[in-house]
Design an enzyme around this catalytic site. Structure first.
Site, PDB file in Angstrom:
ATOM      1  N   ASN A  14      24.256  54.785  71.229  1.00 10.33           N
ATOM      2  CA  ASN A  14      25.244  55.172  72.236  1.00 10.33           C
ATOM      3  C   ASN A  14      24.477  55.493  73.515  1.00 10.33           C
ATOM      4  O   ASN A  14      23.840  56.539  73.614  1.00 10.33           O
ATOM      5  CB  ASN A  14      26.020  56.404  71.740  1.00 10.33           C
ATOM      6  N   LYS A  16      25.614  56.108  76.432  1.00 10.85           N
ATOM      7  CA  LYS A  16      26.308  57.039  77.344  1.00 10.85           C
ATOM      8  C   LYS A  16      26.225  56.512  78.777  1.00 10.85           C
ATOM      9  O   LYS A  16      26.315  55.311  78.993  1.00 10.85           O
ATOM     10  CB  LYS A  16      25.739  58.450  77.183  1.00 10.85           C
ATOM     11  N   HIS A 117      34.565  60.296  70.917  1.00 10.56           N
ATOM     12  CA  HIS A 117      33.271  60.968  71.033  1.00 10.56           C
ATOM     13  C   HIS A 117      33.495  62.389  71.552  1.00 10.56           C
ATOM     14  O   HIS A 117      34.378  62.627  72.376  1.00 10.56           O
ATOM     15  CB  HIS A 117      32.347  60.194  71.973  1.00 10.56           C
ATOM     16  N   GLU A 119      32.059  64.108  73.668  1.00 12.55           N
ATOM     17  CA  GLU A 119      32.020  64.254  75.138  1.00 12.55           C
ATOM     18  C   GLU A 119      33.363  63.855  75.746  1.00 12.55           C
ATOM     19  O   GLU A 119      33.795  64.422  76.743  1.00 12.55           O
ATOM     20  CB  GLU A 119      30.850  63.439  75.709  1.00 12.55           C
ATOM     21  N   GLU A 201      29.802  63.649  63.845  1.00 12.58           N
ATOM     22  CA  GLU A 201      28.843  64.158  64.823  1.00 12.58           C
ATOM     23  C   GLU A 201      29.122  65.630  65.096  1.00 12.58           C
ATOM     24  O   GLU A 201      29.996  65.964  65.908  1.00 12.58           O
ATOM     25  CB  GLU A 201      28.973  63.376  66.140  1.00 12.58           C
ATOM     26  N   GLY A 207      22.555  65.833  71.329  1.00 15.38           N
ATOM     27  CA  GLY A 207      21.720  66.008  72.517  1.00 15.38           C
ATOM     28  C   GLY A 207      20.960  67.323  72.544  1.00 15.38           C
ATOM     29  O   GLY A 207      20.411  67.706  73.572  1.00 15.38           O
ATOM     30  N   SER A 247      21.245  64.073  67.403  1.00 14.42           N
ATOM     31  CA  SER A 247      19.788  64.249  67.415  1.00 14.42           C
ATOM     32  C   SER A 247      19.066  63.434  66.338  1.00 14.42           C
ATOM     33  O   SER A 247      18.044  63.871  65.807  1.00 14.42           O
ATOM     34  CB  SER A 247      19.417  65.739  67.321  1.00 14.42           C
TER      35      SER A 247
HETATM   36  P1  PGA Z   1      22.061  62.260  70.473  1.00 17.12           P
HETATM   37  O1  PGA Z   1      23.568  61.767  70.782  1.00 17.12           O
HETATM   38  O2  PGA Z   1      21.502  61.318  69.448  1.00 17.12           O
HETATM   39  O3  PGA Z   1      21.350  62.166  71.806  1.00 17.12           O
HETATM   40  O4  PGA Z   1      22.160  63.643  69.957  1.00 17.12           O
HETATM   41  C1  PGA Z   1      24.385  61.308  69.740  1.00 17.12           C
HETATM   42  C2  PGA Z   1      25.744  60.947  70.275  1.00 17.12           C
HETATM   43  O5  PGA Z   1      26.238  61.643  71.172  1.00 17.12           O
HETATM   44  O6  PGA Z   1      26.374  59.986  69.814  1.00 17.12           O
END
Ligand code: PGA
Length: 291
Positions: A14, A16, A117, A119, A201, A207, A247
Protein backbone atom coordinates in the site's frame (compact mmCIF):
# COMPACT_ATOMS: atom_id res chain seq x y z
CA UNK A 1 -6.63 -29.34 3.61
CA UNK A 2 -3.73 -26.93 3.92
CA UNK A 3 -4.30 -23.19 3.77
CA UNK A 4 -2.28 -22.62 0.64
CA UNK A 5 -4.30 -25.04 -1.44
CA UNK A 6 -7.47 -23.10 -0.66
CA UNK A 7 -6.17 -19.57 -0.81
CA UNK A 8 -3.16 -17.86 -2.41
CA UNK A 9 -0.59 -16.19 -0.17
CA UNK A 10 -0.82 -12.47 -0.98
CA UNK A 11 1.73 -9.69 -0.44
CA UNK A 12 0.01 -6.37 -1.12
CA UNK A 13 1.95 -3.10 -1.00
CA UNK A 14 0.00 0.00 0.00
CA UNK A 15 1.93 2.99 -1.27
CA UNK A 16 -0.50 5.51 0.23
CA UNK A 17 0.33 9.08 -0.99
CA UNK A 18 3.87 8.15 -2.05
CA UNK A 19 5.63 7.56 -5.39
CA UNK A 20 5.02 9.65 -8.49
CA UNK A 21 5.59 8.63 -12.11
CA UNK A 22 9.38 8.42 -11.90
CA UNK A 23 9.53 6.50 -8.64
CA UNK A 24 6.90 4.09 -9.97
CA UNK A 25 8.92 3.38 -13.11
CA UNK A 26 12.10 2.94 -11.05
CA UNK A 27 10.33 0.61 -8.58
CA UNK A 28 9.16 -1.86 -11.24
CA UNK A 29 12.38 -1.66 -13.18
CA UNK A 30 14.44 -2.60 -10.10
CA UNK A 31 11.90 -5.18 -8.91
CA UNK A 32 11.96 -6.91 -12.31
CA UNK A 33 15.75 -7.12 -12.16
CA UNK A 34 15.88 -8.29 -8.53
CA UNK A 35 13.51 -11.17 -9.19
CA UNK A 36 14.72 -12.36 -12.55
CA UNK A 37 18.04 -13.84 -11.52
CA UNK A 38 18.64 -17.57 -11.28
CA UNK A 39 19.02 -17.69 -7.51
CA UNK A 40 17.28 -20.78 -6.04
CA UNK A 41 15.07 -18.52 -3.88
CA UNK A 42 13.97 -16.58 -6.92
CA UNK A 43 13.22 -19.76 -8.86
CA UNK A 44 10.92 -20.99 -6.09
CA UNK A 45 9.25 -17.59 -5.94
CA UNK A 46 8.59 -17.46 -9.66
CA UNK A 47 7.27 -20.99 -9.68
CA UNK A 48 4.81 -20.10 -6.86
CA UNK A 49 3.70 -17.07 -8.87
CA UNK A 50 3.17 -19.23 -11.96
CA UNK A 51 1.18 -21.78 -9.97
CA UNK A 52 -0.94 -19.01 -8.46
CA UNK A 53 -0.04 -19.90 -4.86
CA UNK A 54 1.76 -16.58 -4.35
CA UNK A 55 0.36 -13.26 -5.49
CA UNK A 56 2.19 -9.93 -5.56
CA UNK A 57 0.10 -6.76 -5.59
CA UNK A 58 0.61 -3.02 -5.19
CA UNK A 59 -1.85 -0.20 -4.51
CA UNK A 60 -0.41 3.08 -5.88
CA UNK A 61 -2.10 6.52 -5.94
CA UNK A 62 -4.84 6.97 -8.56
CA UNK A 63 -2.60 9.31 -10.50
CA UNK A 64 0.09 6.70 -11.18
CA UNK A 65 -2.10 3.63 -11.68
CA UNK A 66 -1.69 3.70 -15.47
CA UNK A 67 2.06 4.27 -15.13
CA UNK A 68 2.27 1.35 -12.71
CA UNK A 69 0.39 -0.93 -15.09
CA UNK A 70 2.70 0.00 -17.94
CA UNK A 71 5.90 -0.26 -15.87
CA UNK A 72 4.87 -3.55 -14.34
CA UNK A 73 4.10 -5.04 -17.78
CA UNK A 74 7.32 -3.85 -19.32
CA UNK A 75 9.73 -4.64 -16.45
CA UNK A 76 8.09 -7.27 -14.25
CA UNK A 77 5.55 -9.16 -16.37
CA UNK A 78 6.95 -12.44 -15.00
CA UNK A 79 5.73 -11.40 -11.55
CA UNK A 80 2.15 -10.76 -12.67
CA UNK A 81 1.75 -7.95 -10.13
CA UNK A 82 -1.90 -7.05 -9.50
CA UNK A 83 -2.55 -3.30 -9.28
CA UNK A 84 -5.19 -2.08 -6.83
CA UNK A 85 -6.64 1.37 -6.30
CA UNK A 86 -6.58 2.62 -2.72
CA UNK A 87 -10.17 3.81 -2.75
CA UNK A 88 -13.25 4.08 -4.96
CA UNK A 89 -16.58 5.91 -4.81
CA UNK A 90 -19.83 4.00 -4.37
CA UNK A 91 -21.68 6.02 -7.01
CA UNK A 92 -21.45 5.08 -10.66
CA UNK A 93 -20.90 8.59 -12.07
CA UNK A 94 -21.98 12.20 -11.61
CA UNK A 95 -21.32 15.31 -9.59
CA UNK A 96 -18.80 14.01 -7.05
CA UNK A 97 -15.82 16.33 -7.37
CA UNK A 98 -12.51 14.69 -6.58
CA UNK A 99 -13.88 11.15 -6.63
CA UNK A 100 -13.20 8.14 -8.87
CA UNK A 101 -15.70 5.50 -10.01
CA UNK A 102 -15.40 1.76 -10.55
CA UNK A 103 -15.98 2.09 -14.29
CA UNK A 104 -13.22 4.70 -14.61
CA UNK A 105 -10.83 2.31 -12.89
CA UNK A 106 -11.92 -0.70 -14.91
CA UNK A 107 -11.48 1.26 -18.12
CA UNK A 108 -7.75 1.67 -17.40
CA UNK A 109 -7.40 -1.98 -16.38
CA UNK A 110 -7.76 -1.86 -12.60
CA UNK A 111 -9.90 -4.69 -11.26
CA UNK A 112 -9.34 -4.58 -7.49
CA UNK A 113 -9.53 -1.87 -4.84
CA UNK A 114 -8.83 -1.33 -1.17
CA UNK A 115 -11.88 -0.25 0.82
CA UNK A 116 -12.03 0.76 4.49
CA UNK A 117 -8.37 1.43 5.23
CA UNK A 118 -8.15 2.91 8.72
CA UNK A 119 -6.77 6.16 7.29
CA UNK A 120 -9.96 6.47 5.21
CA UNK A 121 -12.03 5.68 8.30
CA UNK A 122 -10.17 7.98 10.68
CA UNK A 123 -8.90 10.88 8.55
CA UNK A 124 -11.65 11.05 5.95
CA UNK A 125 -14.70 10.17 8.03
CA UNK A 126 -15.66 6.98 6.21
CA UNK A 127 -18.24 5.27 8.43
CA UNK A 128 -19.31 1.62 8.50
CA UNK A 129 -22.40 2.63 6.48
CA UNK A 130 -20.38 4.41 3.79
CA UNK A 131 -17.95 1.50 3.55
CA UNK A 132 -20.71 -1.06 3.27
CA UNK A 133 -22.15 0.91 0.38
CA UNK A 134 -18.75 1.11 -1.30
CA UNK A 135 -18.12 -2.60 -0.83
CA UNK A 136 -21.44 -3.69 -2.31
CA UNK A 137 -21.25 -1.18 -5.12
CA UNK A 138 -17.72 -2.24 -6.12
CA UNK A 139 -18.44 -5.98 -5.94
CA UNK A 140 -21.70 -5.65 -7.84
CA UNK A 141 -19.84 -3.83 -10.62
CA UNK A 142 -17.33 -6.65 -10.92
CA UNK A 143 -14.50 -5.08 -8.94
CA UNK A 144 -12.55 -7.19 -6.45
CA UNK A 145 -12.17 -5.73 -2.98
CA UNK A 146 -9.55 -5.93 -0.24
CA UNK A 147 -11.61 -4.75 2.72
CA UNK A 148 -9.77 -3.50 5.82
CA UNK A 149 -10.83 -3.85 9.44
CA UNK A 150 -9.05 -3.27 12.74
CA UNK A 151 -9.34 -1.86 16.23
CA UNK A 152 -7.76 1.26 17.77
CA UNK A 153 -5.39 1.06 20.73
CA UNK A 154 -8.11 2.28 23.10
CA UNK A 155 -10.52 -0.37 21.83
CA UNK A 156 -7.91 -3.10 22.35
CA UNK A 157 -7.06 -1.85 25.83
CA UNK A 158 -10.74 -1.90 26.72
CA UNK A 159 -11.02 -5.51 25.56
CA UNK A 160 -13.30 -4.62 22.64
CA UNK A 161 -11.23 -5.97 19.77
CA UNK A 162 -13.49 -8.90 18.90
CA UNK A 163 -16.59 -6.73 19.18
CA UNK A 164 -15.14 -4.05 16.87
CA UNK A 165 -14.12 -6.61 14.24
CA UNK A 166 -17.56 -8.19 14.42
CA UNK A 167 -19.26 -4.80 13.97
CA UNK A 168 -17.03 -3.81 11.05
CA UNK A 169 -17.52 -7.13 9.25
CA UNK A 170 -21.25 -7.40 9.92
CA UNK A 171 -22.03 -3.88 8.84
CA UNK A 172 -20.01 -4.35 5.66
CA UNK A 173 -21.13 -7.81 4.65
CA UNK A 174 -24.55 -8.18 6.16
CA UNK A 175 -26.12 -4.75 5.86
CA UNK A 176 -29.67 -4.15 7.04
CA UNK A 177 -32.60 -4.80 4.72
CA UNK A 178 -33.05 -1.06 4.42
CA UNK A 179 -29.45 -0.49 3.34
CA UNK A 180 -29.69 -3.35 0.87
CA UNK A 181 -32.78 -1.76 -0.66
CA UNK A 182 -30.92 1.49 -1.24
CA UNK A 183 -27.99 -0.39 -2.72
CA UNK A 184 -30.33 -2.42 -4.91
CA UNK A 185 -27.91 -5.31 -4.97
CA UNK A 186 -27.61 -8.61 -3.23
CA UNK A 187 -24.35 -10.35 -3.73
CA UNK A 188 -24.19 -14.00 -4.44
CA UNK A 189 -21.93 -16.22 -2.37
CA UNK A 190 -19.99 -16.96 -5.54
CA UNK A 191 -19.20 -13.27 -6.04
CA UNK A 192 -17.95 -12.96 -2.50
CA UNK A 193 -15.84 -16.09 -2.76
CA UNK A 194 -14.10 -14.96 -5.88
CA UNK A 195 -13.77 -11.30 -5.22
CA UNK A 196 -13.25 -10.55 -1.54
CA UNK A 197 -10.11 -10.47 0.61
CA UNK A 198 -9.94 -9.01 4.11
CA UNK A 199 -7.04 -7.21 5.79
CA UNK A 200 -6.80 -7.17 9.57
CA UNK A 201 -4.91 -4.00 10.42
CA UNK A 202 -4.83 -3.00 14.07
CA UNK A 203 -4.76 0.81 13.94
CA UNK A 204 -2.09 0.96 16.65
CA UNK A 205 0.28 -1.07 14.48
CA UNK A 206 -0.03 1.00 11.30
CA UNK A 207 3.03 3.09 10.55
CA UNK A 208 4.16 2.89 14.17
CA UNK A 209 6.84 0.21 13.97
CA UNK A 210 4.85 -1.70 16.60
CA UNK A 211 3.85 -4.92 14.89
CA UNK A 212 1.17 -7.09 16.49
CA UNK A 213 2.62 -10.10 18.30
CA UNK A 214 2.15 -13.21 16.15
CA UNK A 215 -0.28 -14.61 18.73
CA UNK A 216 -2.34 -11.38 18.71
CA UNK A 217 -2.54 -11.49 14.92
CA UNK A 218 -3.38 -15.21 14.99
CA UNK A 219 -6.18 -14.67 17.51
CA UNK A 220 -7.74 -11.84 15.50
CA UNK A 221 -7.54 -13.84 12.26
CA UNK A 222 -9.25 -16.80 13.92
CA UNK A 223 -12.02 -14.49 15.13
CA UNK A 224 -12.40 -12.97 11.66
CA UNK A 225 -12.59 -16.37 9.95
CA UNK A 226 -15.19 -17.49 12.50
CA UNK A 227 -17.21 -14.33 11.97
CA UNK A 228 -17.05 -14.73 8.19
CA UNK A 229 -18.25 -18.32 8.60
CA UNK A 230 -21.26 -17.13 10.58
CA UNK A 231 -22.12 -14.42 8.07
CA UNK A 232 -21.31 -16.19 4.81
CA UNK A 233 -21.04 -19.89 5.65
CA UNK A 234 -17.91 -21.97 6.09
CA UNK A 235 -17.30 -22.77 2.43
CA UNK A 236 -17.14 -19.12 1.41
CA UNK A 237 -15.24 -18.09 4.56
CA UNK A 238 -12.54 -20.67 3.91
CA UNK A 239 -11.85 -19.23 0.49
CA UNK A 240 -11.40 -15.60 1.57
CA UNK A 241 -7.77 -14.52 2.00
CA UNK A 242 -7.12 -12.80 5.34
CA UNK A 243 -4.07 -10.56 5.35
CA UNK A 244 -2.36 -9.03 8.36
CA UNK A 245 -1.26 -5.39 8.10
CA UNK A 246 0.60 -2.98 10.41
CA UNK A 247 4.38 -2.48 10.49
CA UNK A 248 5.10 -5.65 8.49
CA UNK A 249 8.74 -5.95 7.37
CA UNK A 250 10.78 -8.68 5.66
CA UNK A 251 12.14 -9.46 9.15
CA UNK A 252 8.83 -10.03 10.95
CA UNK A 253 6.75 -11.50 8.09
CA UNK A 254 7.83 -15.09 8.61
CA UNK A 255 6.80 -15.09 12.29
CA UNK A 256 3.36 -13.77 11.33
CA UNK A 257 2.81 -16.31 8.55
CA UNK A 258 3.87 -19.13 10.81
CA UNK A 259 1.60 -18.00 13.63
CA UNK A 260 -1.61 -19.24 12.07
CA UNK A 261 -2.89 -21.00 8.94
CA UNK A 262 -5.51 -18.23 8.88
CA UNK A 263 -2.89 -15.57 8.04
CA UNK A 264 -2.77 -15.57 4.25
CA UNK A 265 -0.25 -12.81 3.66
CA UNK A 266 0.25 -9.15 4.41
CA UNK A 267 -0.85 -5.63 3.52
CA UNK A 268 2.34 -3.61 3.78
CA UNK A 269 2.81 0.16 3.83
CA UNK A 270 6.31 1.50 4.55
CA UNK A 271 8.19 -1.70 3.71
CA UNK A 272 6.54 -1.93 0.27
CA UNK A 273 7.97 1.34 -1.02
CA UNK A 274 11.46 0.11 -1.85
CA UNK A 275 11.77 -2.64 -4.46
CA UNK A 276 14.50 -4.37 -2.42
CA UNK A 277 12.27 -4.67 0.58
CA UNK A 278 9.17 -5.63 -1.46
CA UNK A 279 11.25 -8.34 -3.16
CA UNK A 280 12.42 -9.56 0.26
CA UNK A 281 8.80 -9.80 1.42
CA UNK A 282 7.95 -11.92 -1.64
CA UNK A 283 10.98 -14.13 -1.09
CA UNK A 284 9.99 -14.71 2.55
CA UNK A 285 6.44 -15.60 1.49
CA UNK A 286 7.74 -18.01 -1.15
CA UNK A 287 10.03 -19.66 1.40
CA UNK A 288 7.06 -20.03 3.76
CA UNK A 289 5.11 -21.85 1.03
CA UNK A 290 7.90 -24.40 0.66
CA UNK A 291 7.74 -25.42 4.30
P1 PGA B 1 2.61 0.08 7.53
O1 PGA B 1 1.17 0.39 6.85
O2 PGA B 1 3.07 -1.23 6.97
O3 PGA B 1 3.48 1.24 7.11
O4 PGA B 1 2.38 0.01 8.99
C1 PGA B 1 0.26 -0.65 6.64
C2 PGA B 1 -1.01 -0.10 6.03
O5 PGA B 1 -1.42 1.01 6.40
O6 PGA B 1 -1.65 -0.76 5.20
Amino acid sequence: MSRSSLRPLRIVGNWKMNHGTQATEAFFSTLGTLISSTQPETAALLSSVRQGTLQAAVAPSFVVLSDALRASHSHAAHLGVTLLSQNVNAEKSGAFTGEVSVSQLKEIGITETLIGHSERRQLFGETDAILSKKLHSALSQGMKVLFCVGETLAERQEGQTREVLRRQLRSALAPTEEALKSLQVTLSQATLTLALSIAYEPVWAIGTGVVAKPEQAAEAHTWIRAELSEILGGTVANRISLLYGGSVTPENLSGLLTASPDIDGALVGGASLKPESFAALLTTAATHLLR
